[in-house]
Motif scaffolding. Sequence first.
Motif, PDB file in Angstrom:
ATOM      1  N   THR A   1       5.911  -1.792   2.183  1.00  0.00           N
ATOM      2  CA  THR A   1       4.895  -2.652   1.477  1.00  0.00           C
ATOM      3  C   THR A   1       4.010  -3.461   2.398  1.00  0.00           C
ATOM      4  N   ILE A   2       2.871  -3.715   2.147  1.00  0.00           N
ATOM      5  CA  ILE A   2       1.842  -4.571   2.672  1.00  0.00           C
ATOM      6  C   ILE A   2       1.471  -5.374   1.667  1.00  0.00           C
ATOM      7  N   ILE A   3       1.365  -6.896   1.976  1.00  0.00           N
ATOM      8  CA  ILE A   3       1.141  -7.931   1.118  1.00  0.00           C
ATOM      9  C   ILE A   3       0.185  -8.682   1.797  1.00  0.00           C
ATOM     10  N   HIS A   4      -0.435  -9.653   0.777  1.00  0.00           N
ATOM     11  CA  HIS A   4      -1.467 -10.925   1.438  1.00  0.00           C
ATOM     12  C   HIS A   4      -0.659 -12.089   2.032  1.00  0.00           C
ATOM     13  N   THR A   5       0.177 -12.252   1.320  1.00  0.00           N
ATOM     14  CA  THR A   5       0.896 -13.463   1.710  1.00  0.00           C
ATOM     15  C   THR A   5       2.352 -13.502   2.067  1.00  0.00           C
ATOM     16  N   ALA A   6       2.707 -14.073   3.083  1.00  0.00           N
ATOM     17  CA  ALA A   6       4.384 -14.043   3.600  1.00  0.00           C
ATOM     18  C   ALA A   6       5.056 -14.535   2.560  1.00  0.00           C
ATOM     19  N   PRO A   7       6.234 -13.670   2.115  1.00  0.00           N
ATOM     20  CA  PRO A   7       7.124 -14.535   1.347  1.00  0.00           C
ATOM     21  C   PRO A   7       7.840 -15.674   1.650  1.00  0.00           C
ATOM     22  N   SER A   8       8.136 -16.620   0.523  1.00  0.00           N
ATOM     23  CA  SER A   8       8.834 -17.655   1.048  1.00  0.00           C
ATOM     24  C   SER A   8      10.287 -17.321   1.280  1.00  0.00           C
ATOM     25  N   LEU A   9      10.893 -18.197   2.196  1.00  0.00           N
ATOM     26  CA  LEU A   9      12.247 -18.135   2.605  1.00  0.00           C
ATOM     27  C   LEU A   9      12.971 -18.869   1.604  1.00  0.00           C
TER      28      LEU A   9
ATOM     29  N   ASP B   1      10.281   0.858   8.194  1.00  0.00           N
ATOM     30  CA  ASP B   1      11.031   1.755   7.191  1.00  0.00           C
ATOM     31  C   ASP B   1      10.942   1.066   5.887  1.00  0.00           C
ATOM     32  N   ALA B   2      11.754   1.928   5.109  1.00  0.00           N
ATOM     33  CA  ALA B   2      11.485   1.569   3.493  1.00  0.00           C
ATOM     34  C   ALA B   2      11.694   0.048   2.995  1.00  0.00           C
ATOM     35  N   GLY B   3      12.420  -0.625   3.869  1.00  0.00           N
ATOM     36  CA  GLY B   3      12.528  -1.831   3.653  1.00  0.00           C
ATOM     37  C   GLY B   3      11.580  -3.086   4.200  1.00  0.00           C
ATOM     38  N   THR B   4      10.696  -2.448   4.819  1.00  0.00           N
ATOM     39  CA  THR B   4       9.734  -3.250   5.688  1.00  0.00           C
ATOM     40  C   THR B   4       8.460  -3.859   4.810  1.00  0.00           C
ATOM     41  N   ILE B   5       8.346  -5.031   4.973  1.00  0.00           N
ATOM     42  CA  ILE B   5       6.979  -5.766   4.304  1.00  0.00           C
ATOM     43  C   ILE B   5       6.265  -6.362   5.489  1.00  0.00           C
ATOM     44  N   TRP B   6       4.972  -5.848   5.246  1.00  0.00           N
ATOM     45  CA  TRP B   6       4.057  -6.311   6.290  1.00  0.00           C
ATOM     46  C   TRP B   6       3.057  -7.214   5.646  1.00  0.00           C
TER      47      TRP B   6
END
Length: 131
Positions: free
Chosen positions: A123-131, A38-43
């Motif tokens: 969104t698709i990114i190369h590095t997982a976001p930090s928590l 959905d619109a909030g998804t980050i892969w």
Amino acid sequence: MNTLMNMFFFALITFTAFAAALPVYLRDVFVPPITSPDAGTIWVVGQTHNVTWDINGAPSQITNTNGTIVLVTNGRLDLENPLADNFSILDGFHPVTVPDVPDSADYALVLFGDSGNISPNFTIIHTAPSL
């Protein structure tokens, strides 16, 4: 000329009557809405995620149950490189591996089968976001 026209109309009426007498096998078009991503998804590139869609209300006679999932980038469908194909759209989900594409929030997916249905942009990114 009148005889030729009469023969044409007779043939047309005969064909129409014959065609109307043939059995009709109606099938319904099924357009299951994509629920994830959905619109909030980050892969993240390289990860595997389930693409999901709502199969509630699927008709009993579907034109085409064979599914394909393609990535959409800035409104362009990548039909040459489907993320998945040859699965049943009646499954309600299918795993895909996130392709190596540039970081962007302008991606979407199209689920083809009986009919195409597009997800919201995600969104698709190369590095997982930090928590």
